[in-house]
Design a protein around this motif. Structure first.
Motif, PDB file in Angstrom:
ATOM      1  N   LYS A  78       9.456   0.855  -1.579  1.00  0.00           N
ATOM      2  CA  LYS A  78       8.975  -0.283  -2.363  1.00  0.00           C
ATOM      3  C   LYS A  78       7.722  -0.889  -1.738  1.00  0.00           C
ATOM      4  O   LYS A  78       6.792  -1.289  -2.448  1.00  0.00           O
ATOM      5  N   GLU A  79       7.688  -0.957  -0.421  1.00  0.00           N
ATOM      6  CA  GLU A  79       6.494  -1.476   0.249  1.00  0.00           C
ATOM      7  C   GLU A  79       5.302  -0.571  -0.032  1.00  0.00           C
ATOM      8  O   GLU A  79       4.186  -1.049  -0.245  1.00  0.00           O
ATOM      9  N   GLU A  80       5.519   0.744  -0.028  1.00  0.00           N
ATOM     10  CA  GLU A  80       4.454   1.696  -0.331  1.00  0.00           C
ATOM     11  C   GLU A  80       3.989   1.513  -1.773  1.00  0.00           C
ATOM     12  O   GLU A  80       2.785   1.527  -2.047  1.00  0.00           O
ATOM     13  N   ALA A  81       4.935   1.326  -2.693  1.00  0.00           N
ATOM     14  CA  ALA A  81       4.575   1.118  -4.096  1.00  0.00           C
ATOM     15  C   ALA A  81       3.776  -0.185  -4.260  1.00  0.00           C
ATOM     16  O   ALA A  81       2.785  -0.219  -5.006  1.00  0.00           O
ATOM     17  N   VAL A  82       4.188  -1.227  -3.552  1.00  0.00           N
ATOM     18  CA  VAL A  82       3.462  -2.502  -3.612  1.00  0.00           C
ATOM     19  C   VAL A  82       2.055  -2.334  -3.036  1.00  0.00           C
ATOM     20  O   VAL A  82       1.075  -2.842  -3.594  1.00  0.00           O
ATOM     21  N   ARG A  83       1.958  -1.600  -1.922  1.00  0.00           N
ATOM     22  CA  ARG A  83       0.648  -1.368  -1.306  1.00  0.00           C
ATOM     23  C   ARG A  83      -0.268  -0.602  -2.268  1.00  0.00           C
ATOM     24  O   ARG A  83      -1.437  -0.959  -2.447  1.00  0.00           O
ATOM     25  N   MET A  84       0.271   0.426  -2.911  1.00  0.00           N
ATOM     26  CA  MET A  84      -0.530   1.208  -3.852  1.00  0.00           C
ATOM     27  C   MET A  84      -0.927   0.364  -5.060  1.00  0.00           C
ATOM     28  O   MET A  84      -2.067   0.450  -5.536  1.00  0.00           O
ATOM     29  N   ALA A  85      -0.006  -0.461  -5.548  1.00  0.00           N
ATOM     30  CA  ALA A  85      -0.318  -1.337  -6.678  1.00  0.00           C
ATOM     31  C   ALA A  85      -1.402  -2.343  -6.292  1.00  0.00           C
ATOM     32  O   ALA A  85      -2.295  -2.642  -7.091  1.00  0.00           O
ATOM     33  N   GLN A  86      -1.328  -2.848  -5.062  1.00  0.00           N
ATOM     34  CA  GLN A  86      -2.345  -3.792  -4.592  1.00  0.00           C
ATOM     35  C   GLN A  86      -3.707  -3.109  -4.492  1.00  0.00           C
ATOM     36  O   GLN A  86      -4.727  -3.683  -4.871  1.00  0.00           O
ATOM     37  N   GLU A  87      -3.714  -1.874  -3.978  1.00  0.00           N
ATOM     38  CA  GLU A  87      -4.969  -1.125  -3.903  1.00  0.00           C
ATOM     39  C   GLU A  87      -5.534  -0.890  -5.304  1.00  0.00           C
ATOM     40  O   GLU A  87      -6.739  -1.024  -5.518  1.00  0.00           O
TER      41      GLU A  87
END
Length: 158
Positions: A78-87
């Protein structure tokens, strides 16, 4: 008044006069048995209960560890998904700003072209008006020349 032996033994349990010390002294003088004495039934039941409890706790600990690993894995995903969404959001914001700047630039250029077109249209209208005026004058001169002045003019040159 001197304390009694029972009080003395309660206060100082390891003194030579205590029952515990006397029992140890008698046990030390007895010969040792080669096999340990059988455990009382309560002790065996208690040992089984402790063993079952330990196994149950170990099983629950394994479940908790597996849950912890699963939750940690899910959290990482989920943190990776949030990071990718933020990018992605950052890239879209940057793209939007660039598009807005390009839009402003193109709007300025369009306004300049519209202004130039307006000026050119005015010049074309004025040129057409002058052409129409010249055409009118030229036809008037031609009519005048064709009515008789041309003959005198032609005679004059001959």
């Amino acid at each position: 008044m001197k304390p009694s032996a029972e009080i003395w033994a309660a206060v100082f349990p390891r003194s030579p006069t205590s029952k515990y010390a006397q029992a140890n002294i008698t046990e030390q003088h007895q010969p040792r048995q080669s096999t340990p004495p059988p455990l009382p039934l309560d002790w065996q039941e208690n040992k089984d209960h402790v063993s079952r409890t330990y196994n149950s706790l170990r099983c629950e600990m394994n479940k908790l560890n597996m849950w912890k690993v699963r939750v940690h894995s899910e959290l990482s995903k989920k943190e990776e998904a949030v990071r990718m969404a933020q990018e992605t959001a950052d890239a879209l914001q940057k793209s939007t700003r660039q598009t807005q700047l390009e839009n402003v630039h193109l709007s300025t250029q369009l306004q300049d072209v519209i202004d130039i077109k307006g000026d050119l249209m005015e010049k074309i209208r004025a040129t057409r008006q002058m052409c129409d005026d010249l055409k009118g004058q030229s036809s008037s001169v031609q009519q005048t020349l064709t009515r008789g002045t041309f003959s005198t003019f032609a005679d004059h040159w001959t």
